[in-house]
Design a protein around this motif. Structure first.
Motif, PDB file in Angstrom:
ATOM      1  N   ILE A 151     -21.376  48.671  58.368  1.00  0.00           N
ATOM      2  CA  ILE A 151     -21.204  49.879  57.542  1.00  0.00           C
ATOM      3  C   ILE A 151     -22.228  50.952  57.923  1.00  0.00           C
ATOM      4  CG2 ILE A 151     -21.330  50.797  55.173  1.00  0.00           C
ATOM      5  CD1 ILE A 151     -20.264  48.048  54.217  1.00  0.00           C
ATOM      6  N   MET A 152     -23.495  50.523  58.155  1.00  0.00           N
ATOM      7  CA  MET A 152     -24.522  51.508  58.526  1.00  0.00           C
ATOM      8  C   MET A 152     -24.163  52.200  59.836  1.00  0.00           C
ATOM      9  SD  MET A 152     -28.218  50.021  57.405  1.00  0.00           S
ATOM     10  CE  MET A 152     -28.085  48.381  58.099  1.00  0.00           C
ATOM     11  N   LYS A 153     -23.680  51.407  60.804  1.00  0.00           N
ATOM     12  CA  LYS A 153     -23.312  51.996  62.100  1.00  0.00           C
ATOM     13  C   LYS A 153     -22.147  52.965  61.930  1.00  0.00           C
ATOM     14  CE  LYS A 153     -24.641  48.205  65.134  1.00  0.00           C
ATOM     15  NZ  LYS A 153     -24.170  47.161  66.044  1.00  0.00           N
ATOM     16  N   GLU A 154     -21.142  52.511  61.180  1.00  0.00           N
ATOM     17  CA  GLU A 154     -19.951  53.341  61.004  1.00  0.00           C
ATOM     18  C   GLU A 154     -20.305  54.658  60.307  1.00  0.00           C
ATOM     19  OE1 GLU A 154     -17.077  51.717  58.333  1.00  0.00           O
ATOM     20  OE2 GLU A 154     -15.563  53.201  58.897  1.00  0.00           O
ATOM     21  N   LYS A 155     -21.067  54.551  59.212  1.00  0.00           N
ATOM     22  CA  LYS A 155     -21.406  55.758  58.450  1.00  0.00           C
ATOM     23  C   LYS A 155     -22.289  56.698  59.276  1.00  0.00           C
ATOM     24  CE  LYS A 155     -21.054  53.941  53.725  1.00  0.00           C
ATOM     25  NZ  LYS A 155     -20.016  54.719  53.073  1.00  0.00           N
ATOM     26  N   THR A 156     -23.252  56.123  60.007  1.00  0.00           N
ATOM     27  CA  THR A 156     -24.166  56.962  60.793  1.00  0.00           C
ATOM     28  C   THR A 156     -23.389  57.739  61.853  1.00  0.00           C
ATOM     29  OG1 THR A 156     -25.888  55.326  60.435  1.00  0.00           O
ATOM     30  CG2 THR A 156     -26.315  56.943  62.127  1.00  0.00           C
ATOM     31  N   LEU A 157     -22.379  57.121  62.435  1.00  0.00           N
ATOM     32  CA  LEU A 157     -21.593  57.810  63.463  1.00  0.00           C
ATOM     33  C   LEU A 157     -20.636  58.842  62.849  1.00  0.00           C
ATOM     34  CD1 LEU A 157     -21.157  54.789  65.860  1.00  0.00           C
ATOM     35  CD2 LEU A 157     -22.407  56.902  66.350  1.00  0.00           C
ATOM     36  N   ILE A 158     -20.138  58.583  61.639  1.00  0.00           N
ATOM     37  CA  ILE A 158     -19.320  59.604  60.953  1.00  0.00           C
ATOM     38  C   ILE A 158     -20.210  60.810  60.615  1.00  0.00           C
ATOM     39  CG2 ILE A 158     -17.969  60.154  58.870  1.00  0.00           C
ATOM     40  CD1 ILE A 158     -17.084  57.179  58.827  1.00  0.00           C
ATOM     41  N   ILE A 159     -21.418  60.512  60.126  1.00  0.00           N
ATOM     42  CA  ILE A 159     -22.376  61.591  59.814  1.00  0.00           C
ATOM     43  C   ILE A 159     -22.614  62.427  61.072  1.00  0.00           C
ATOM     44  CG2 ILE A 159     -24.823  62.035  59.255  1.00  0.00           C
ATOM     45  CD1 ILE A 159     -24.658  59.523  57.392  1.00  0.00           C
ATOM     46  N   ASN A 160     -22.726  61.769  62.218  1.00  0.00           N
ATOM     47  CA  ASN A 160     -22.956  62.491  63.474  1.00  0.00           C
ATOM     48  C   ASN A 160     -21.827  63.480  63.745  1.00  0.00           C
ATOM     49  OD1 ASN A 160     -24.578  62.900  65.853  1.00  0.00           O
ATOM     50  ND2 ASN A 160     -22.953  61.886  67.007  1.00  0.00           N
ATOM     51  N   LYS A 161     -20.591  63.016  63.596  1.00  0.00           N
ATOM     52  CA  LYS A 161     -19.430  63.906  63.848  1.00  0.00           C
ATOM     53  C   LYS A 161     -19.476  65.096  62.898  1.00  0.00           C
ATOM     54  CE  LYS A 161     -15.730  61.387  66.020  1.00  0.00           C
ATOM     55  NZ  LYS A 161     -15.162  60.116  65.677  1.00  0.00           N
ATOM     56  N   LEU A 162     -19.706  64.793  61.607  1.00  0.00           N
ATOM     57  CA  LEU A 162     -19.692  65.860  60.603  1.00  0.00           C
ATOM     58  C   LEU A 162     -20.815  66.873  60.854  1.00  0.00           C
ATOM     59  CD1 LEU A 162     -19.077  63.662  57.410  1.00  0.00           C
ATOM     60  CD2 LEU A 162     -17.510  65.408  58.318  1.00  0.00           C
ATOM     61  N   LEU A 163     -22.001  66.373  61.195  1.00  0.00           N
ATOM     62  CA  LEU A 163     -23.138  67.287  61.345  1.00  0.00           C
ATOM     63  C   LEU A 163     -23.117  68.024  62.684  1.00  0.00           C
ATOM     64  CD1 LEU A 163     -26.090  65.415  59.598  1.00  0.00           C
ATOM     65  CD2 LEU A 163     -24.466  67.060  58.663  1.00  0.00           C
ATOM     66  N   CYS A 164     -22.704  67.344  63.754  1.00  0.00           N
ATOM     67  CA  CYS A 164     -22.615  68.033  65.061  1.00  0.00           C
ATOM     68  C   CYS A 164     -21.750  69.274  64.916  1.00  0.00           C
ATOM     69  CB  CYS A 164     -22.010  67.117  66.128  1.00  0.00           C
ATOM     70  SG  CYS A 164     -23.232  65.995  66.818  1.00  0.00           S
ATOM     71  N   LYS A 165     -20.679  69.140  64.144  1.00  0.00           N
ATOM     72  CA  LYS A 165     -19.739  70.258  63.972  1.00  0.00           C
ATOM     73  C   LYS A 165     -20.417  71.449  63.272  1.00  0.00           C
ATOM     74  CE  LYS A 165     -15.442  71.978  62.602  1.00  0.00           C
ATOM     75  NZ  LYS A 165     -15.876  73.355  62.711  1.00  0.00           N
ATOM     76  N   ILE A 166     -21.101  71.188  62.147  1.00  0.00           N
ATOM     77  CA  ILE A 166     -21.661  72.361  61.437  1.00  0.00           C
ATOM     78  C   ILE A 166     -22.828  72.983  62.216  1.00  0.00           C
ATOM     79  CG2 ILE A 166     -20.828  71.864  59.086  1.00  0.00           C
ATOM     80  CD1 ILE A 166     -23.672  70.927  58.408  1.00  0.00           C
ATOM     81  N   PHE A 167     -23.567  72.167  62.949  1.00  0.00           N
ATOM     82  CA  PHE A 167     -24.647  72.739  63.756  1.00  0.00           C
ATOM     83  C   PHE A 167     -24.054  73.529  64.923  1.00  0.00           C
ATOM     84  CE2 PHE A 167     -28.721  71.392  62.114  1.00  0.00           C
ATOM     85  CZ  PHE A 167     -28.421  70.315  61.292  1.00  0.00           C
ATOM     86  N   SER A 168     -23.076  72.938  65.590  1.00  0.00           N
ATOM     87  CA  SER A 168     -22.462  73.586  66.753  1.00  0.00           C
ATOM     88  C   SER A 168     -21.819  74.925  66.378  1.00  0.00           C
ATOM     89  CB  SER A 168     -21.426  72.640  67.353  1.00  0.00           C
ATOM     90  OG  SER A 168     -20.788  73.259  68.418  1.00  0.00           O
ATOM     91  N   ASP A 169     -21.189  74.957  65.216  1.00  0.00           N
ATOM     92  CA  ASP A 169     -20.519  76.187  64.757  1.00  0.00           C
ATOM     93  C   ASP A 169     -21.485  77.366  64.618  1.00  0.00           C
ATOM     94  OD1 ASP A 169     -18.117  74.917  64.682  1.00  0.00           O
ATOM     95  OD2 ASP A 169     -17.996  74.732  62.494  1.00  0.00           O
ATOM     96  N   VAL A 170     -22.784  77.075  64.458  1.00  0.00           N
ATOM     97  CA  VAL A 170     -23.744  78.183  64.300  1.00  0.00           C
ATOM     98  C   VAL A 170     -24.714  78.252  65.492  1.00  0.00           C
ATOM     99  CG1 VAL A 170     -23.563  78.208  61.769  1.00  0.00           C
ATOM    100  CG2 VAL A 170     -25.315  76.789  62.850  1.00  0.00           C
ATOM    101  N   GLY A 171     -24.268  77.720  66.636  1.00  0.00           N
ATOM    102  CA  GLY A 171     -25.046  77.890  67.868  1.00  0.00           C
ATOM    103  C   GLY A 171     -26.201  76.920  68.036  1.00  0.00           C
TER     104      GLY A 171
END
Ligand code: CDP
Length: 237
Positions: A151-171
């Protein structure tokens, strides 16, 4: 009105207090900043407030997107109310680009982009310098179960997808980060914090570090850089 009760623990940058509700704790973000297992320390004015607001923004975003977190609400500029968790003594790190300890440990070239995000477990133990561990250690020493590891691995990797997107969207590029989980009512929930103290953020155009590496490497303007990131993400300080 939240009552600040007994001090439960004092970390390097946050303090945790009991409240009148035994299931809820008060997390206080201090200006204190440390690196290299506490060997380098300084108080950076305004950092506590930025991190408290930064963390609330990220936790709310994750909660909205299906990742349960311990965050309840911010109660003052530097304090937030959280659910009490039974923390697992491990740190979950995800790397999108190689830098920091993995380069020292494995001789990997700085800046190498991983095709798939790389997940690593570290033991939360300052005296031992937070050593790298694997799933087998977690099972052998009863720090968590096989299911909790998954569960920790799965959640940490979902968090990565979600956060990479919002950071990437603002450069911005989310290079790597650390998260911690705890148990509550039989569930694994995101605890601790997500702030520029515990992740690496680079400017997409210039490659400039806008996170705690500014403090580690004496690059100056630490709090100002956290503010720039917060501003880009639409967080009002
Ligand atoms: O920071 P350092 O080079 O010692 O370690 P790392 O393994 O490269 O750190 C990976 C990521 O996890 C970075 O974003 C660190 O800021 C974060 N981290 C953390 O927040 N707390 C730790 N105890 C260790 C790493």
């Amino acid at each position: 009105m939240i009552e600040k009760g007994n001090l439960i623990s004092e970390g390097k940058a946050k303090s945790l207090y009991e409240t009148q509700n035994q299931n809820e704790l008060l997390m206080v973000y201090r200006d204190d900043t440390s690196a290299f297992d506490g060997k380098k320390k300084e108080a950076l004015k305004g950092k506590g407030e930025i991190n408290n607001k930064f963390n609330a923004h990220i936790m709310q975003y994750l909660d909205k997107n299906g990742i349960r977190t311990h965050h309840i609400e911010n109660v003052t500029d530097t304090e937030s109310l959280v659910h009490r968790l039974d923390m697992l003594p491990v740190e979950c790190v995800v790397r999108n680009i190689a830098t920091g300890s993995i380069c020292r440990r494995l001789g990997v070239e700085q800046g190498l982009k991983f095709e798939n995000p790389l997940f690593e477990f570290f033991l939360k133990d300052d005296d031992l310098g937070d050593p790298l561990i694997n799933d087998n250690h977690i099972i052998a020493f009863n720090w968590g179960t096989e299911e909790e590891i998954a569960i920790m691995k799965e959640k940490t990797l979902i968090i990565n997808k979600l956060l990479c997107k919002i950071f990437s969207d603002v450069g911005l590029i989310l290079v790597d980060y650390k998260v911690e989980f705890g148990r509550k009512d039989g569930q694994i929930i995101l605890g601790d914090e997500f702030t520029p103290d515990g992740c690496r953020i680079w400017d997409k155009e210039t490659g400039e570090s806008l996170d705690k590496d500014r403090f580690r490497k004496d690059l100056g303007d630490v709090v100002e850089s956290y503010q720039i990131v917060a501003h880009k993400l639409g967080i009002s300080i």
